[in-house]
Motif scaffolding. Structure first.
Motif, PDB file in Angstrom:
ATOM      1  N   GLN A   1      62.055  28.413  19.857  1.00 46.13           N
ATOM      2  CA  GLN A   1      60.996  27.396  19.752  1.00 46.13           C
ATOM      3  C   GLN A   1      61.586  26.078  19.248  1.00 46.13           C
ATOM      4  O   GLN A   1      61.298  24.997  19.777  1.00 46.13           O
ATOM      5  CB  GLN A   1      59.890  27.874  18.801  1.00 46.13           C
ATOM      6  CG  GLN A   1      58.708  26.922  18.734  1.00 46.13           C
ATOM      7  CD  GLN A   1      57.659  27.340  17.696  1.00 46.13           C
ATOM      8  OE1 GLN A   1      57.447  26.645  16.718  1.00 46.13           O
ATOM      9  NE2 GLN A   1      57.023  28.487  17.908  1.00 46.13           N
TER      10      GLN A   1
ATOM     11  N   ILE B   1      52.376  29.063  28.526  1.00 38.68           N
ATOM     12  CA  ILE B   1      52.827  28.191  27.441  1.00 38.68           C
ATOM     13  C   ILE B   1      52.229  26.800  27.652  1.00 38.68           C
ATOM     14  O   ILE B   1      52.147  26.312  28.777  1.00 38.68           O
ATOM     15  CB  ILE B   1      54.376  28.123  27.369  1.00 38.68           C
ATOM     16  CG1 ILE B   1      54.831  27.241  26.194  1.00 38.68           C
ATOM     17  CG2 ILE B   1      54.990  27.652  28.679  1.00 38.68           C
ATOM     18  CD1 ILE B   1      56.318  27.359  25.881  1.00 38.68           C
TER      19      ILE B   1
ATOM     20  N   THR C   1      56.860  18.487  18.930  1.00 38.30           N
ATOM     21  CA  THR C   1      55.997  19.287  19.803  1.00 38.30           C
ATOM     22  C   THR C   1      55.258  20.360  19.017  1.00 38.30           C
ATOM     23  O   THR C   1      55.817  20.964  18.106  1.00 38.30           O
ATOM     24  CB  THR C   1      56.847  19.939  20.918  1.00 38.30           C
ATOM     25  OG1 THR C   1      57.415  18.902  21.724  1.00 38.30           O
ATOM     26  CG2 THR C   1      56.023  20.843  21.815  1.00 38.30           C
TER      27      THR C   1
ATOM     28  N   ALA D   1      52.049  22.753  25.583  1.00 40.64           N
ATOM     29  CA  ALA D   1      52.752  21.969  24.575  1.00 40.64           C
ATOM     30  C   ALA D   1      52.080  20.613  24.394  1.00 40.64           C
ATOM     31  O   ALA D   1      51.609  20.015  25.359  1.00 40.64           O
ATOM     32  CB  ALA D   1      54.212  21.763  24.996  1.00 40.64           C
TER      33      ALA D   1
ATOM     34  N   THR E   1      59.101  30.809  24.728  1.00 39.39           N
ATOM     35  CA  THR E   1      60.023  29.686  24.532  1.00 39.39           C
ATOM     36  C   THR E   1      61.414  29.998  25.090  1.00 39.39           C
ATOM     37  O   THR E   1      62.112  29.102  25.567  1.00 39.39           O
ATOM     38  CB  THR E   1      60.096  29.243  23.050  1.00 39.39           C
ATOM     39  OG1 THR E   1      60.346  30.377  22.220  1.00 39.39           O
ATOM     40  CG2 THR E   1      58.801  28.581  22.618  1.00 39.39           C
TER      41      THR E   1
ATOM     42  N   GLY F   1      61.775  22.614  21.391  1.00 38.42           N
ATOM     43  CA  GLY F   1      61.275  21.329  20.889  1.00 38.42           C
ATOM     44  C   GLY F   1      62.348  20.255  21.004  1.00 38.42           C
ATOM     45  O   GLY F   1      62.089  19.133  21.458  1.00 38.42           O
TER      46      GLY F   1
ATOM     47  N   GLY G   1      51.336  31.029  20.046  1.00 36.12           N
ATOM     48  CA  GLY G   1      51.962  29.779  20.474  1.00 36.12           C
ATOM     49  C   GLY G   1      53.457  29.707  20.179  1.00 36.12           C
ATOM     50  O   GLY G   1      53.886  29.838  19.035  1.00 36.12           O
ATOM     51  N   GLY G   2      54.248  29.470  21.210  1.00 33.46           N
ATOM     52  CA  GLY G   2      55.678  29.259  21.053  1.00 33.46           C
ATOM     53  C   GLY G   2      56.467  30.482  20.612  1.00 33.46           C
ATOM     54  O   GLY G   2      57.512  30.342  19.968  1.00 33.46           O
TER      55      GLY G   2
ATOM     56  N   PHE H   1      53.374  23.979  19.990  1.00 37.73           N
ATOM     57  CA  PHE H   1      53.308  24.897  21.118  1.00 37.73           C
ATOM     58  C   PHE H   1      52.005  25.691  21.142  1.00 37.73           C
ATOM     59  O   PHE H   1      51.648  26.342  20.162  1.00 37.73           O
ATOM     60  CB  PHE H   1      54.511  25.844  21.114  1.00 37.73           C
ATOM     61  CG  PHE H   1      55.780  25.120  21.450  1.00 37.73           C
ATOM     62  CD1 PHE H   1      56.062  24.778  22.771  1.00 37.73           C
ATOM     63  CD2 PHE H   1      56.669  24.733  20.461  1.00 37.73           C
ATOM     64  CE1 PHE H   1      57.214  24.068  23.091  1.00 37.73           C
ATOM     65  CE2 PHE H   1      57.825  24.028  20.769  1.00 37.73           C
ATOM     66  CZ  PHE H   1      58.090  23.700  22.091  1.00 37.73           C
TER      67      PHE H   1
END
Ligand code: PLP
Length: 393
Positions: A79, A256, A96, A258, A283, A83, A277-278, A98
């Motif tokens: 992750q 995903i 970012t 972002a 990722t 980013g 998330g992420g 996620f």
């Protein structure tokens, strides 16, 4: 039969086409009767590096045999690296967040804008202006942000306050008041007819908003990740938005989303979050997708193929000019305006019968979103099949 199982046990929220795809290779699919299809849709702009991408598959397998998910309470190496990679590819100096989808990315963008509007000014600014024919998602808030009245069904009311949509960029200037915190736009409206805005008009708006300290949010859920030919359509338009959202093509098929922003410290610990998330799975996949696409772009192949696609599209439109009005779009986000919706529906179903997948978009537009890695042979074969379909109209 599978169709009956689906109809009985899955909520029927889609007008579903009952084909059972069994195998995919880049822009080519095979169903359970071994019928071949050329895929000009990439799962609505998602499978950016093609079906069955070997490199992404290997990375995912390697990762999930080890760790799939830890939670955002701990550092997640891929992750952090993703980013960093996104920041590098934008050239904008962004951080970012996620999320898991486009709608959720847009929710994050709206939360950043709302907090910015609360904390940066003497009065609270919270209003967000969007554009007619836009599409921003299906959650209660993003559906309200979507500039299409047909989505604002009374079934789901009441909707959150602070959203309005306007018919043109000109009208946006008129709509701005001292409670306006942001303008949210797609540079090429995907669901609204694959219509790119004029570059000068967008640059003028961006400059105006900056002077007024109003945020520019660009929804690049569909246009992002090289769909336009550049990593971001914002780069093509030579603007630097305050907030950008990505999703569809970013994971090559894994879910995903972002939110990228240069206002890195608006949200702080506890303001926003996501369980999935992420995580390691998505990722890791997205890092590989970006590596593939960055190299593909740098090799010149992406540009070569989008020029080739453009040529084939224009040839087709010339051949069938009685029903095809105009080609639209940018990069590998393309469309052809069709004389009416009835003909458009017929083209899509005939194309399916001939073994080529195409999409409908708003304003009578036949839409093309092929995998970015589509080969010239696949482009040729897809257009051949499409021509056969059109001859039967
Ligand atoms: C698809 C799309 C969304 C919604 O994304 P989901 O992943 O379906 O939530 C939002 N904005 C744009 C421009 C899109 O094309």
């Amino acid at each position: 039969m599978l169709e009956n199982i689906d109809k009985q046990y899955v909520m029927q929220t889609y007008a579903r086409n009952y084909v059972n795809f069994k195998r995919g290779v880049n822009a080519t699919l095979f169903d359970d009767t071994n019928k071949k299809y050329i895929d000009f849709t990439s799962g609505i702009g998602v499978v950016s590096v093609g079906h069955g991408n070997e490199r992404v598959a290997n990375k995912i397998c390697e990762q999930v045999r080890n760790i799939t998910h830890i939670s955002n309470l701990f550092l997640i190496e891929p992750q952090a690296l993703l980013g960093q990679k996104i920041n590098e590819l934008t050239g904008y100096d962004v951080a970012t967040f996620f999320a898991n989808s486009g709608a959720e990315a847009n929710e994050g963008a709206i939360k950043i804008a709302r907090k910015y509007g609360q904390t940066k000014f003497a009065n609270k600014k919270y209003k967000i202006i969007t554009l007619e024919h836009s599409f921003h998602g299906r959650t209660i808030t993003t559906v309200k942000a979507t500039g299409q009245a047909k989505f604002h069904s009374d079934f789901f009311a009441p909707y959150p306050d602070g959203f309005r949509f306007d018919p043109s960029l000109e009208a946006v200037y008129q709509a701005i008041d001292d409670e306006t915190v942001a303008v949210m736009i797609e540079l090429i409206q995907g669901e609204g007819g694959v219509s790119p805005f004029n570059k000068d008009d967008i640059q003028k708006l961006a400059k105006f908003l900056k002077e007024k300290e109003i945020l520019l949010i660009v929804d690049e859920v569909q246009t992002g990740v090289y769909r336009s030919g550049e990593f971001l359509a914002s780069q093509l338009y030579d603007i630097e938005p305050d907030i950008i959202t990505l999703a569809k093509g970013l994971g090559g098929g894994v879910p995903i989303g972002a939110v990228l922003t240069k206002h890195k410290d608006i949200l702080s610990a506890g303001d926003h979050g996501s369980t999935f998330g992420g995580n390691y799975l998505v990722t890791t996949a997205a890092l590989e997708v970006l590596d593939i696409l960055e190299n593909y772009k740098n090799s010149g192949l992406l540009d070569e193929h989008l020029i080739y696609f453009d040529m084939k599209l224009k040839e087709l439109r010339t051949k069938f000019s009685e029903i095809m009005l105009d080609t639209v779009g940018l990069g590998l986000m393309r469309g052809i305006k069709i004389k009416d919706d009835e003909t458009l529906a017929k083209i899509v179903s005939n194309a399916f019968a001939e073994g080529v997948l195409v999409l409908k978009s708003g304003r009578s537009t036949l839409r093309f979103l092929p995998p970015l890695t589509i080969t010239k042979d696949e482009i040729d074969e897809g257009f051949e099949r499409l021509e056969n379909a059109l001859k039967k109209i």
